[in-house]
Design a protein around this motif. Structure first.
Motif, mmCIF file in Angstrom:
data_model
loop_
_atom_site.group_PDB
_atom_site.id
_atom_site.type_symbol
_atom_site.label_atom_id
_atom_site.label_comp_id
_atom_site.label_asym_id
_atom_site.label_seq_id
_atom_site.Cartn_x
_atom_site.Cartn_y
_atom_site.Cartn_z
ATOM 1 N N TRP A 123 0.777 -1.165 -0.010
ATOM 2 C CA TRP A 123 0.047 0.024 -0.121
ATOM 3 C C TRP A 123 0.797 1.129 0.073
ATOM 4 N N TYR A 125 3.810 1.481 -1.162
ATOM 5 C CA TYR A 125 4.353 1.539 -2.457
ATOM 6 C C TYR A 125 3.297 2.235 -3.382
ATOM 7 N N GLN A 126 2.315 2.131 -3.558
ATOM 8 C CA GLN A 126 1.178 2.459 -4.481
ATOM 9 C C GLN A 126 0.788 3.890 -4.223
ATOM 10 N N HIS A 127 0.627 4.133 -2.789
ATOM 11 C CA HIS A 127 -0.033 5.362 -2.496
ATOM 12 C C HIS A 127 1.317 6.518 -2.060
ATOM 13 N N GLY A 128 2.380 5.819 -1.803
ATOM 14 C CA GLY A 128 3.443 6.949 -1.211
ATOM 15 C C GLY A 128 4.675 6.807 -2.064
ATOM 16 N N PRO A 131 3.459 7.861 -6.700
ATOM 17 C CA PRO A 131 3.221 9.138 -6.927
ATOM 18 C C PRO A 131 4.382 9.969 -6.725
ATOM 19 N N ARG A 132 5.336 9.765 -5.721
ATOM 20 C CA ARG A 132 6.398 10.793 -5.728
ATOM 21 C C ARG A 132 7.396 10.463 -6.727
ATOM 22 N N LYS A 185 -0.480 -0.480 -9.655
ATOM 23 C CA LYS A 185 -0.070 0.261 -10.705
ATOM 24 C C LYS A 185 1.366 0.038 -11.098
ATOM 25 N N GLU A 190 2.277 3.935 -15.872
ATOM 26 C CA GLU A 190 1.880 5.299 -15.337
ATOM 27 C C GLU A 190 3.083 6.293 -16.079
ATOM 28 N N SER A 279 -9.982 -4.831 -3.668
ATOM 29 C CA SER A 279 -9.775 -3.263 -3.268
ATOM 30 C C SER A 279 -8.790 -3.381 -2.071
ATOM 31 N N TRP A 280 -8.203 -2.170 -1.795
ATOM 32 C CA TRP A 280 -7.421 -2.060 -0.527
ATOM 33 C C TRP A 280 -8.184 -2.592 0.619
#
Length: 534
Positions: A123, A125-128, A131-132, A185, A190, A279-280
């Motif tokens: 999680w 990795y996907q959301h932190g 995106p960065r 993703k 991306e 889903s998460w």
């Protein structure tokens, strides 16, 4: 400045300075003029916020300038960051790309050492991390080989965090067309979408849908799925069309890769099974090792005897119970010894109990009647049929005196008032006042055989249906399937809709059926080498 003259504002001063720099060739002369300016002007100029760059004959020279006693730093000494991009005396992005690559490795290592459970690391990795990472990839000129290298590194960590072997294909991590979809993703995908979003160079890609038309998926009718058109789309809509086209191209490449893999691409043959998109929120609720087992079973990377023999870890790939080649399908769905012991029947009854409990709660709860479903009576050749409108939401809404029998724990005896037969459907629901009957036959087959199981069960009860109709009963047969791996068939989705179980209630029931099948599957796998104990 003469006395009585108005002191220039800061903006006017900067305009004068700009005009001066345009009219002077030598930069040194400008600096001398700055030194001669008033104390007020020097207080406003902050050399530390400026950068200098001297280029002579195409080469960067380390010459420095001063404003008063302060030295203006060069771009090589203190690079400038603007909109997330660093500028220095090197016009190439190579060093910054290398720094981004190393930064990704550092982030992944830090998360790996955090001590959190694997699904939490995924999680992050996907959301932190992702995106960065995308912004540097957007502002720098990054070669595709570097992007692929970044994805290989992240894939290795994701496999470790999810508890799957290194041979686990990246298709299972990112595919949106597979039967089991994870909320992850791909860096490559991306990156391409981000570049397209920036430049919007593929405008013609959005017109492909207009050329090809609306594509039917599965058993959908022609022109069922609505699609946006490029000519009538807004600017934002066109951007989404372009991004969607790029994602579909990436998904197509994953499908090509999946077709080339015999084992990990076997889910392509699950024609009758519905996709399962995790889903998460669902991943958080999973018991320990359940997600790991789910991924390994879907993509056939569990340590079955045939897989171990392929890797050269054992010599004999035979089943301990029946001495036949023991691949995953054999162990979980086709072993004759396991079938005789009653393990598959036990799994079937566990799923059937969950289905029966939900159906009983539904036909017993009060319903608000309204104009709804229309049924068609099939008549013999030469006779005229009539369409009759009935009230209610689905078949269960057409009566209030439903009764139900389930073939659990004791042999079901088919209601003699409907028909006299030795056949025993798994669930029989009937209404004496309206002379309606619903037959449900549950099968828990291997996912590749869901379609065959549906056709076989449908043919099995044709004679019983004819006898019920001859006795004046309106009867429906719903063969439904829940795959042994926890993937429900399309038939159960359609059956619940016809019965009147829709929306969140249907989704919840299907989730419970999948969970029951998965739990039974894990138990069968762990006990694969043991004899059944009554």
């Amino acid at each position: 400045m003469k006395s009585g003259e108005r002191q220039p504002s800061g903006r006017a001063f900067m305009d004068d300075m700009t005009i001066s720099t345009k009219t002077v060739i030598e930069a040194r002369w400008t600096l001398q003029e700055l030194d001669k300016m008033s104390t007020w002007a020097r207080m406003k100029v902050k050399p530390s916020k400026y950068r200098s760059l001297v280029v002579k004959n195409g080469k960067v020279k380390e010459e420095r300038f001063k404003i008063g006693d302060e030295i203006i730093p060069t771009v090589s000494q203190k690079p400038v960051k603007c909109l997330g991009k660093w500028f220095n005396n090197n016009l190439s992005d190579r060093l910054r790309v290398e720094d981004t690559y190393k930064q990704l490795e550092d982030w992944l290592k830090a998360v790996d050492k955090s001590g959190l459970p694997g699904k939490y690391k995924a999680w992050i990795y996907q959301h932190g991390i992702l995106p960065r990472l995308l912004w540097p990839l957007l502002v720098y000129d990054v070669p595709m080989t570097t992007i692929e290298g970044m994805e290989r590194i992240s894939n290795g960590y994701l496999r470790r965090w999810l508890g799957v072997p290194r041979s686990f294909s990246s298709v299972g991590l990112y595919s949106l067309g597979s039967k089991l979809q994870l909320p992850l993703k791909s860096i490559t995908e991306e990156f391409k979408v981000t570049k397209v979003r920036q430049h919007l160079m593929l405008k013609k890609a959005g017109m492909i849908n207009e050329i090809v038309g609306r594509v039917a998926v599965g058993r959908q009718g022609l022109d069922v799925t609505p699609t946006a058109k490029w000519r009538t789309a807004t600017v934002e809509g066109k951007r989404h069309l372009v991004q969607k086209e790029v994602r579909s191209m990436e998904e197509e490449s994953r499908m090509v890769k999946a077709v080339s893999m015999k084992k990990q691409g076997s889910w392509l043959n699950w024609e009758g099974a519905r996709q399962l998109k995790l889903s998460w929120n669902e991943i958080w609720k999973m018991e320990p090792n359940r997600l790991q087992f789910k991924l390994k079973s879907v993509y056939d990377v569990l340590p079955s005897p045939t897989n171990l023999a392929t890797l050269g870890l054992i010599d004999d790939p035979k089943c301990i119970l029946c001495s036949k080649p023991a691949n995953l399908e054999h162990i979980l769905s086709s072993c004759s010894s396991t079938l005789k012991d009653g393990r598959y029947t036990w799994r079937h009854d566990m799923v059937l109990g969950t289905l029966a409990d939900t159906l009983e709660r539904n036909f017993r709860k009060p319903r608000k009647n309204k104009e709804g479903l229309t049924f068609v009576n099939f008549v013999k050749e030469g006779e005229k049929g009539q369409k009759k409108s009935v009230e209610g939401s689905g078949i269960l809404g057409t009566a209030t005196d439903w009764q139900m029998l389930v073939d659990l724990k004791q042999k079901l005896q088919f209601p003699p008032q409907i028909a006299v037969t030795n056949q025993r459907p798994d669930i029989v629901i009937w209404s004496a006042s309206t002379k309606q009957a619903i037959l449900l036959e549950l099968t828990v087959p291997w996912e590749e055989r869901i379609q065959d199981a549906n056709e076989r069960k449908r043919l099995k009860y044709q004679d019983l249906l004819a006898e019920c109709r001859d006795n004046g009963w309106r009867v429906w047969l719903f063969p439904v399937e829940v795959g042994s791996g926890g993937f429900v068939g399309q038939s159960i989705w359609r059956a619940l809709r016809a019965l009147g179980i829709v929306g969140g209630e249907r989704s919840k029931l299907i989730g419970n059926l999948c969970k029951e099948a998965e739990t039974s599957l894990m138990w069968l796998w762990r006990k694969r080498s043991e004899q059944w104990k009554q």
